[in-house]
Design a protein around this motif. Structure first.
Motif, short mmCIF file in Angstrom:
data_model
loop_
_atom_site.label_atom_id
_atom_site.label_comp_id
_atom_site.label_asym_id
_atom_site.label_seq_id
_atom_site.Cartn_x
_atom_site.Cartn_y
_atom_site.Cartn_z
N ASN A 34 -2.12 0.50 -0.94
CA ASN A 34 -1.48 0.69 -2.24
C ASN A 34 -0.19 -0.10 -2.40
N GLY A 35 0.13 -0.94 -1.43
CA GLY A 35 1.32 -1.78 -1.53
C GLY A 35 2.58 -1.06 -1.13
N LEU A 36 2.85 0.10 -1.75
CA LEU A 36 4.06 0.84 -1.44
C LEU A 36 4.11 1.24 0.01
N ASN A 37 2.93 1.58 0.59
CA ASN A 37 2.94 2.02 1.97
C ASN A 37 3.13 0.87 2.95
N SER A 38 3.28 -0.35 2.45
CA SER A 38 3.61 -1.48 3.32
C SER A 38 5.07 -1.40 3.76
N LEU A 39 5.91 -0.78 2.93
CA LEU A 39 7.34 -0.71 3.20
C LEU A 39 7.70 0.59 3.92
N PRO A 40 8.67 0.56 4.83
CA PRO A 40 9.06 1.76 5.58
C PRO A 40 10.01 2.67 4.80
N LEU A 182 12.05 0.41 -12.08
CA LEU A 182 12.41 1.48 -11.14
C LEU A 182 12.05 1.08 -9.70
N ILE A 183 10.84 0.55 -9.51
CA ILE A 183 10.42 0.14 -8.16
C ILE A 183 11.32 -0.98 -7.63
N LEU A 184 11.65 -1.96 -8.48
CA LEU A 184 12.54 -3.03 -8.06
C LEU A 184 13.91 -2.49 -7.66
N GLU A 185 14.43 -1.56 -8.45
CA GLU A 185 15.74 -0.97 -8.16
C GLU A 185 15.69 -0.19 -6.83
N LEU A 186 14.62 0.53 -6.61
CA LEU A 186 14.46 1.28 -5.36
C LEU A 186 14.38 0.35 -4.16
N SER A 372 -5.30 0.45 -6.59
CA SER A 372 -4.37 0.69 -7.70
C SER A 372 -4.18 2.18 -8.00
N LEU A 373 -5.23 2.98 -7.89
CA LEU A 373 -5.09 4.41 -8.12
C LEU A 373 -4.15 5.04 -7.10
N SER A 374 -4.31 4.64 -5.86
CA SER A 374 -3.43 5.13 -4.80
C SER A 374 -1.98 4.73 -5.06
N CYS A 375 -1.77 3.53 -5.60
CA CYS A 375 -0.42 3.08 -5.93
C CYS A 375 0.19 3.93 -7.04
N MET A 380 4.17 8.17 -8.42
CA MET A 380 4.43 9.52 -8.94
C MET A 380 5.11 10.39 -7.90
N LYS A 381 4.59 10.34 -6.67
CA LYS A 381 5.16 11.17 -5.61
C LYS A 381 6.55 10.72 -5.23
N LEU A 382 6.82 9.41 -5.31
CA LEU A 382 8.16 8.89 -5.05
C LEU A 382 9.14 9.40 -6.11
N ILE A 383 8.71 9.38 -7.38
CA ILE A 383 9.54 9.91 -8.46
C ILE A 383 9.79 11.40 -8.26
N SER A 384 8.74 12.13 -7.88
CA SER A 384 8.89 13.57 -7.62
C SER A 384 9.90 13.83 -6.53
N LYS A 385 9.88 13.02 -5.48
CA LYS A 385 10.84 13.18 -4.38
C LYS A 385 12.27 12.93 -4.84
#
Length: 389
Positions: A34-40, A182-186, A372-375, A380-385
């Motif tokens: 999902n791309g996001l999980n590439s980053l720690p 938001l993702i770029l800022e994070l 893409s669905l996983s992304c 969503m879960k990152l925003i929730s956190k």
């Protein structure tokens, strides 16, 4: 394919040792990521102190400004934009399908794992977060809020995510520039620190709003729009590009929302003056998009502080995984950004030379498959956190 090299002495550069370049490991096709999980994220994400996302003044201003300044309601305006973008994507998909049917070399589509379950989790997560925030705001301001109102879900630094933005993370929705911003800022706040990766000062992320201004404004004004001081130190610049219809590209009614119909990613290499393009819905002989990209190149070339006068950017179309619907182009941009940021910042530590921490970096993602669905769910879960703090 040119291989770039990072080492602690020279930073990013082109390594001219053919033996060194030939040692770059080829990446085999893998399970879709999902791309996001590439980053720690879990290792480096610093959560902000717990505060209220919205002040009473903000709540009042947000509701009144939208009713006074626009004749159409927010939902009506959003629906019109969504229909327009979907129609544009349908045209692109139809042309792409025609090309695939007429060729034996069609693009293989990797199916999402358990797409039904992921869609159900997306919807339930969305409803839970929206209802939680609604109750929180009602308790904070001691007033009833309609579920149809476009209330604020999250504020992270200068980025505000409203319900209408958050809704674009649902299946079959076309995500907007606020989610990408938001993702770029994070990424910038979490990973762009010399204590985490020494190469962070040589990578810049341009926000969609800046890239859109580059497309709208004349070449003579472009350099004034850019953070030139930061870009001068950079070797790679990420540009999320929202391709604009011919009817709109000359319009100055750019307001606060991106008004294009297809997201692609550009990466500008200031090492060898190339603009790499990653497009998740490639069409052969797509002259309209090609012309727009050439215009962007010319506008970037006008920034002589960054690009030597008379130097021409070389436009390079990179092969990447292809979306199989009308609405995932923005999600693909996020997934590719996250994957390549990880490659540039962290890469394969096993390659590093002990003395100079030299390692090879390739921008080639031809064999990488994305989910893409996983992304969407991961965002969503990152925003929730973030909302918990």
């Amino acid at each position: 394919m040119v291989v770039y090299t990072w080492d602690n002495y020279k930073g990013y550069h082109i390594h001219h040792d053919n033996d060194f370049q030939s040692q770059l490991p080829t990446k085999e096709a893998t399970t879709p990521i999902n791309g996001l999980n590439s980053l720690p994220w879990s290792k480096h994400l610093v959560l902000p102190e717990k505060t209220s996302n919205t002040t009473p003044t903000q709540l009042q201003t947000n509701s009144t400004s939208k009713t006074k300044s626009k004749k159409l309601s927010k939902s009506e305006k959003r629906e019109i934009k969504q229909v327009k973008k979907i129609n544009a994507q349908k045209r692109r998909q139809s042309e792409r399908n025609n090309l695939i049917e007429s060729s034996s070399n069609g693009v293989d589509v990797v199916a999402d794992q358990s797409p039904y379950m992921t869609k159900q989790e997306l919807k339930s997560t969305y409803n839970r977060i929206v209802l939680h925030q609604k109750k929180h705001l009602e308790s904070t301001f001691n007033k009833k809020i309609s579920i149809s109102e476009d209330f604020k879900i999250l504020k992270y630094n200068a980025i505000s995510i409203y319900k209408s933005d958050f809704q674009t993370l649902l299946p079959n929705e076309w995500i907007n520039d606020n989610i990408i911003s938001l993702i770029l800022e994070l990424i910038k706040e979490t990973f762009f620190k010399p204590t985490i990766a020494p190469s962070t000062n040589q990578i810049q992320l341009l926000f969609p709003s800046i890239v859109q201004l580059i497309q709208h404004f004349p070449s003579a004004d472009v350099e004034n729009l850019l953070p030139v001081a930061e870009l001068k130190k950079s070797k790679f610049v990420f540009l999320p590009i929202n391709l604009i219809d011919d009817d709109e590209i000359n319009s100055q009614n750019i307001e606060s929302e991106n008004n294009g119909d297809h997201w692609i990613l550009g990466i500008l290499s200031l090492i060898d003056y190339k603009l790499f393009i990653y497009d998740s819905m490639v069409l052969e002989d797509d002259t309209k998009s090609d012309l727009q990209l050439l215009k962007i190149c010319k506008k970037l070339e006008s920034c002589t502080t960054l690009i030597p006068q008379g130097k021409k950017l070389k436009l390079i179309q990179m092969k990447c995984d292809q979306q199989n619907n009308f609405d995932d182009c923005g999600v693909f941009v996020i997934m590719i950004i996250c994957y390549l940021i990880n490659e540039l910042l962290f890469g394969d530590d096993s390659q590093a030379d002990d003395e100079s921490a030299k390692r090879k970096v390739s921008l080639n993602i031809e064999s990488i498959k994305f989910n893409s669905l996983s992304c969407r769910l991961a965002i969503m879960k990152l925003i929730s956190k973030l909302m918990e703090y």
